[in-house]
Design a protein around this motif. Structure first.
Motif, short mmCIF file in Angstrom:
data_model
loop_
_atom_site.label_atom_id
_atom_site.label_comp_id
_atom_site.label_asym_id
_atom_site.label_seq_id
_atom_site.Cartn_x
_atom_site.Cartn_y
_atom_site.Cartn_z
N ARG A 44 0.85 -1.18 0.00
CA ARG A 44 0.00 0.00 0.00
C ARG A 44 0.89 1.24 0.00
NH1 ARG A 44 -4.36 0.85 4.18
NH2 ARG A 44 -5.22 2.04 2.44
N GLU A 49 1.27 3.36 -4.96
CA GLU A 49 0.20 3.46 -5.96
C GLU A 49 0.62 4.33 -7.13
OE1 GLU A 49 -3.81 4.09 -4.94
OE2 GLU A 49 -3.70 3.07 -3.00
N TYR A 242 -4.52 8.52 1.89
CA TYR A 242 -3.56 8.08 2.91
C TYR A 242 -3.25 9.15 3.94
CZ TYR A 242 -2.60 3.95 0.08
OH TYR A 242 -2.72 2.77 -0.61
#
Length: 262
Positions: A44, A49, A242
């Protein structure tokens, strides 16, 4: 002109890079939440990403391996991985690494203390006689690393550093502001760990590829597409996903610190 430049780098990538023949790019990093990390065995993070998406746009497939940072550095130096994510630029790494010139993100190294053992630190000289927990392979700037009036004690993980901080085995721990507050939340230490105001170092972190034929073209193509992606709403959405919780943590901690500092 931007479209011409993009086409130029993509054409170079296709012509020069062995990745155009279907090679998969193997990237390494350590757990560095909220930038790049694993949760329940799944990768993650903001830069995780973004890296995947940018390479996908370039038609490059990537795979990830998470290791202690010092081992990540050894692997790229020995050519055992194709690249590394969220690394600082240093002269010593130039012979074997090619950096994508557009930074992935920026970190801000600060000091954290246990709320039951507070210290007044407004400048590096205020660390005299103290022991600061560090992480192997991380660079915090020449002034911090070269100082002789305080001790630096490395721990294998960021979690271990915070554990030593709570046990009083180190006086302070140094890490990135966002990473430190995120870690405190994960460990349930929001009310037991405090951030100090001194910023030891601000530094951009990058994607870097192991020097091989075609890698400079790939790094330039990645940087060009990353710049483009940063202008899109999708980039902001990834970051907010996030850092939204992190911003709430920062606000709560700052309010708590201001109320207890009087």
């Amino acid at each position: 002109m931007p479209n011409i430049a993009r086409l130029f780098w993509i054409l170079l990538l296709v012509c020069l890079s062995p990745l155009a023949l279907g090679e998969r790019l193997r990237l390494v990093s350590d757990d560095w939440a909220p930038y790049v990390y694993q949760q329940d065995g799944h990768p993650r993070g903001i830069d995780y990403e973004v890296t995947n998406l940018v390479f996908a746009r370039l038609g490059v497939e990537v795979e990830w391996q998470f290791l202690p940072w010092k081992r990540c550095l050894a692997m790229v130096e020995q050519g055992l991985a194709d690249g590394i994510v969220d690394i600082f630029q240093t002269e010593s790494r130039q012979p074997y690494l090619v950096y994508a010139p557009e930074p992935m993100s920026e970190v801000e190294f600060i000091l954290f203390q246990a709320s039951v053992r507070r210290h007044v630190v407004n400048q590096l000289e205020d660390l005299a006689g103290l022991t600061v927990g560090t992480s192997p392979g991380y660079t915090y700037g020449a002034a911090f690393s070269g100082a002789t009036y305080f001790k630096r004690e490395a721990a294998p993980t960021h979690e271990a550093n915070f554990g030593k901080l709570m046990l009083g085995r180190v006086d302070l721990a140094i890490t990135d502001r966002k990473a430190g507050h995120y870690l405190a939340q994960q460990l349930g230490l929001q009310r037991q760990v405090e951030a100090l105001p001194l910023v030891v170092r601000r530094q951009h972190q990058y994607l870097a590829l192991v020097r091989k034929p075609g890698r400079e073209a790939l790094a330039e193509a990645f940087a060009e597409e990353l710049r483009r992606f940063k202008q899109e709403a999708a980039y902001t959405a990834i970051s907010n996903r996030y850092t939204g919780d992190t911003k709430n943590i920062l606000n709560a901690v700052e309010q708590q610190e201001s109320s207890t500092a009087r």
